[in-house]
Design a protein around this motif. Structure first.
Motif, PDB file in Angstrom:
ATOM      1  N   PRO A  31       5.519  -3.655   1.448  1.00 11.31           N
ATOM      2  CA  PRO A  31       5.463  -2.563   0.461  1.00 11.31           C
ATOM      3  C   PRO A  31       4.288  -1.614   0.690  1.00 11.31           C
ATOM      4  CG  PRO A  31       6.005  -4.605  -0.642  1.00 11.31           C
ATOM      5  CD  PRO A  31       5.647  -4.960   0.783  1.00 11.31           C
ATOM      6  N   SER A  32       3.123  -2.151   0.974  1.00 10.28           N
ATOM      7  CA  SER A  32       1.951  -1.302   1.220  1.00 10.28           C
ATOM      8  C   SER A  32       2.120  -0.478   2.494  1.00 10.28           C
ATOM      9  CB  SER A  32       0.686  -2.150   1.320  1.00 10.28           C
ATOM     10  OG  SER A  32       0.433  -2.780   0.092  1.00 10.28           O
ATOM     11  N   THR A  33       2.681  -1.081   3.512  1.00  6.49           N
ATOM     12  CA  THR A  33       2.921  -0.373   4.770  1.00  6.49           C
ATOM     13  C   THR A  33       3.904   0.765   4.555  1.00  6.49           C
ATOM     14  OG1 THR A  33       2.503  -2.380   6.042  1.00  6.49           O
ATOM     15  CG2 THR A  33       3.745  -0.625   7.144  1.00  6.49           C
ATOM     16  N   PHE A  34       4.981   0.492   3.835  1.00  5.77           N
ATOM     17  CA  PHE A  34       5.979   1.529   3.569  1.00  5.77           C
ATOM     18  C   PHE A  34       5.404   2.628   2.683  1.00  5.77           C
ATOM     19  CE2 PHE A  34       9.419  -1.885   4.207  1.00  5.77           C
ATOM     20  CZ  PHE A  34       9.418  -1.673   5.570  1.00  5.77           C
ATOM     21  N   ARG A  61       3.300   4.937   4.872  1.00  3.31           N
ATOM     22  CA  ARG A  61       4.157   5.818   5.673  1.00  3.31           C
ATOM     23  C   ARG A  61       4.742   6.938   4.819  1.00  3.31           C
ATOM     24  NH1 ARG A  61       7.611   1.326   9.063  1.00  3.31           N
ATOM     25  NH2 ARG A  61       5.862   0.491  10.260  1.00  3.31           N
ATOM     26  N   ALA A  62       5.192   6.595   3.614  1.00  2.00           N
ATOM     27  CA  ALA A  62       5.758   7.602   2.713  1.00  2.00           C
ATOM     28  C   ALA A  62       4.693   8.616   2.314  1.00  2.00           C
ATOM     29  CB  ALA A  62       6.352   6.931   1.477  1.00  2.00           C
ATOM     30  N   ALA A  63       3.484   8.143   2.071  1.00  2.00           N
ATOM     31  CA  ALA A  63       2.389   9.044   1.681  1.00  2.00           C
ATOM     32  C   ALA A  63       2.113  10.074   2.775  1.00  2.00           C
ATOM     33  CB  ALA A  63       1.131   8.236   1.373  1.00  2.00           C
ATOM     34  N   VAL A  64       2.153   9.646   4.016  1.00  2.00           N
ATOM     35  CA  VAL A  64       1.935  10.574   5.131  1.00  2.00           C
ATOM     36  C   VAL A  64       3.056  11.608   5.172  1.00  2.00           C
ATOM     37  CG1 VAL A  64       1.870  10.762   7.655  1.00  2.00           C
ATOM     38  CG2 VAL A  64       0.566   8.972   6.504  1.00  2.00           C
ATOM     39  N   ARG A  65       4.299  11.145   5.070  1.00  2.00           N
ATOM     40  CA  ARG A  65       5.438  12.064   5.114  1.00  2.00           C
ATOM     41  C   ARG A  65       5.426  13.050   3.953  1.00  2.00           C
ATOM     42  NH1 ARG A  65       8.263   7.541   6.960  1.00  2.00           N
ATOM     43  NH2 ARG A  65       9.013   7.041   4.892  1.00  2.00           N
ATOM     44  N   LEU A  66       5.018  12.556   2.773  1.00  3.80           N
ATOM     45  CA  LEU A  66       5.018  13.393   1.569  1.00  3.80           C
ATOM     46  C   LEU A  66       3.727  14.186   1.392  1.00  3.80           C
ATOM     47  CD1 LEU A  66       6.560  10.768  -0.886  1.00  3.80           C
ATOM     48  CD2 LEU A  66       7.721  12.748   0.125  1.00  3.80           C
ATOM     49  N   ARG A  67       2.746  13.897   2.268  1.00  6.21           N
ATOM     50  CA  ARG A  67       1.427  14.530   2.171  1.00  6.21           C
ATOM     51  C   ARG A  67       0.810  14.312   0.792  1.00  6.21           C
ATOM     52  NH1 ARG A  67       2.904  20.096   5.305  1.00  6.21           N
ATOM     53  NH2 ARG A  67       3.340  19.099   7.280  1.00  6.21           N
ATOM     54  N   ARG A  68       0.825  13.050   0.386  1.00  8.50           N
ATOM     55  CA  ARG A  68       0.270  12.659  -0.908  1.00  8.50           C
ATOM     56  C   ARG A  68      -0.631  11.445  -0.725  1.00  8.50           C
ATOM     57  NH1 ARG A  68       4.730  11.894  -5.093  1.00  8.50           N
ATOM     58  NH2 ARG A  68       2.905  11.548  -6.362  1.00  8.50           N
ATOM     59  N   PHE A 107      -1.862   7.796  -2.419  1.00 12.74           N
ATOM     60  CA  PHE A 107      -1.599   6.729  -3.370  1.00 12.74           C
ATOM     61  C   PHE A 107      -2.705   5.695  -3.218  1.00 12.74           C
ATOM     62  CE2 PHE A 107       2.583   8.543  -2.589  1.00 12.74           C
ATOM     63  CZ  PHE A 107       3.098   8.650  -3.884  1.00 12.74           C
ATOM     64  N   SER A 108      -3.195   5.217  -4.336  1.00 11.46           N
ATOM     65  CA  SER A 108      -4.258   4.217  -4.284  1.00 11.46           C
ATOM     66  C   SER A 108      -3.692   2.804  -4.169  1.00 11.46           C
ATOM     67  CB  SER A 108      -5.154   4.329  -5.517  1.00 11.46           C
ATOM     68  OG  SER A 108      -4.388   4.156  -6.699  1.00 11.46           O
ATOM     69  N   GLY A 109      -2.400   2.660  -4.373  1.00 15.50           N
ATOM     70  CA  GLY A 109      -1.779   1.350  -4.268  1.00 15.50           C
ATOM     71  C   GLY A 109      -0.506   1.285  -5.085  1.00 15.50           C
ATOM     72  N   ILE A 110      -0.094   0.070  -5.385  1.00 17.11           N
ATOM     73  CA  ILE A 110       1.131  -0.181  -6.144  1.00 17.11           C
ATOM     74  C   ILE A 110       0.739  -0.914  -7.423  1.00 17.11           C
ATOM     75  CG2 ILE A 110       3.387  -1.323  -6.114  1.00 17.11           C
ATOM     76  CD1 ILE A 110       3.268  -1.186  -3.041  1.00 17.11           C
ATOM     77  N   GLU A 111       1.300  -0.477  -8.541  1.00 21.90           N
ATOM     78  CA  GLU A 111       1.024  -1.135  -9.819  1.00 21.90           C
ATOM     79  C   GLU A 111       1.305  -2.632  -9.711  1.00 21.90           C
ATOM     80  OE1 GLU A 111       2.359   2.117 -13.180  1.00 21.90           O
ATOM     81  OE2 GLU A 111       3.794   0.616 -12.532  1.00 21.90           O
ATOM     82  N   GLN A 119      12.274  -0.471   1.995  1.00 24.19           N
ATOM     83  CA  GLN A 119      11.655   0.778   2.428  1.00 24.19           C
ATOM     84  C   GLN A 119      12.201   1.955   1.623  1.00 24.19           C
ATOM     85  OE1 GLN A 119      12.168   1.588   6.596  1.00 24.19           O
ATOM     86  NE2 GLN A 119      10.849   3.363   6.549  1.00 24.19           N
ATOM     87  N   ASN A 120      13.502   1.999   1.393  1.00 19.01           N
ATOM     88  CA  ASN A 120      14.105   3.086   0.625  1.00 19.01           C
ATOM     89  C   ASN A 120      13.632   3.096  -0.823  1.00 19.01           C
ATOM     90  OD1 ASN A 120      15.540   4.051   2.814  1.00 19.01           O
ATOM     91  ND2 ASN A 120      17.363   2.859   2.347  1.00 19.01           N
ATOM     92  N   VAL A 121      13.508   1.921  -1.426  1.00 16.98           N
ATOM     93  CA  VAL A 121      13.028   1.831  -2.807  1.00 16.98           C
ATOM     94  C   VAL A 121      11.601   2.350  -2.907  1.00 16.98           C
ATOM     95  CG1 VAL A 121      12.355   0.193  -4.626  1.00 16.98           C
ATOM     96  CG2 VAL A 121      14.589   0.000  -3.541  1.00 16.98           C
ATOM     97  N   ILE A 122      10.755   1.968  -1.972  1.00 13.49           N
ATOM     98  CA  ILE A 122       9.361   2.435  -1.975  1.00 13.49           C
ATOM     99  C   ILE A 122       9.311   3.950  -1.791  1.00 13.49           C
ATOM    100  CG2 ILE A 122       7.154   2.360  -0.731  1.00 13.49           C
ATOM    101  CD1 ILE A 122       7.627  -0.171  -2.315  1.00 13.49           C
ATOM    102  N   GLU A 123      10.071   4.463  -0.832  1.00 13.46           N
ATOM    103  CA  GLU A 123      10.043   5.901  -0.567  1.00 13.46           C
ATOM    104  C   GLU A 123      10.577   6.702  -1.753  1.00 13.46           C
ATOM    105  OE1 GLU A 123      11.652   9.080   2.719  1.00 13.46           O
ATOM    106  OE2 GLU A 123      11.093   7.066   3.354  1.00 13.46           O
ATOM    107  N   GLN A 124      11.680   6.268  -2.341  1.00 15.92           N
ATOM    108  CA  GLN A 124      12.231   6.965  -3.503  1.00 15.92           C
ATOM    109  C   GLN A 124      11.258   6.927  -4.673  1.00 15.92           C
ATOM    110  OE1 GLN A 124      15.996   5.057  -4.150  1.00 15.92           O
ATOM    111  NE2 GLN A 124      16.945   6.040  -2.387  1.00 15.92           N
TER     112      GLN A 124
END
Length: 70
Positions: free
Chosen positions: A6-9, A12-19, A21-25, A45-50
């Motif tokens: 989850p953290s890895t995904f 990756r999503a943060a890089v693609r979205l240019r955002r 994130f400090s982590g996951i709740e 991966q899709n759940v994390i990205e969405q």
């Protein structure tokens, strides 16, 4: 122990979205751990990205509805 996917995904999503994130709740991470994943790793991966796309905060929230079957 839950794999670090989850953290890895999220990274990756943060890089693609240019955002940033400090982590996951904690509650969201627990929800991901308890879910019976019927699909392959791409489903996670899709759940994390969405969730990252929909998240307005720096801490990723994964809604229970994101894990519900369609």
């Amino acid at each position: 122990m839950f794999p670090p996917w989850p953290s890895t995904f999220l990274q990756r999503a943060a890089v693609r979205l240019r955002r940033r994130f400090s982590g996951i709740e904690v509650a969201s991470l627990r929800r991901l751990q308890e879910y019976e994943w019927p699909g392959n790793i791409r489903q996670l991966q899709n759940v994390i990205e969405q969730s990252a796309i929909l998240c307005d905060e720096g801490l990723l929230h994964v809604a229970a509805s994101a894990l519900s079957p369609v």
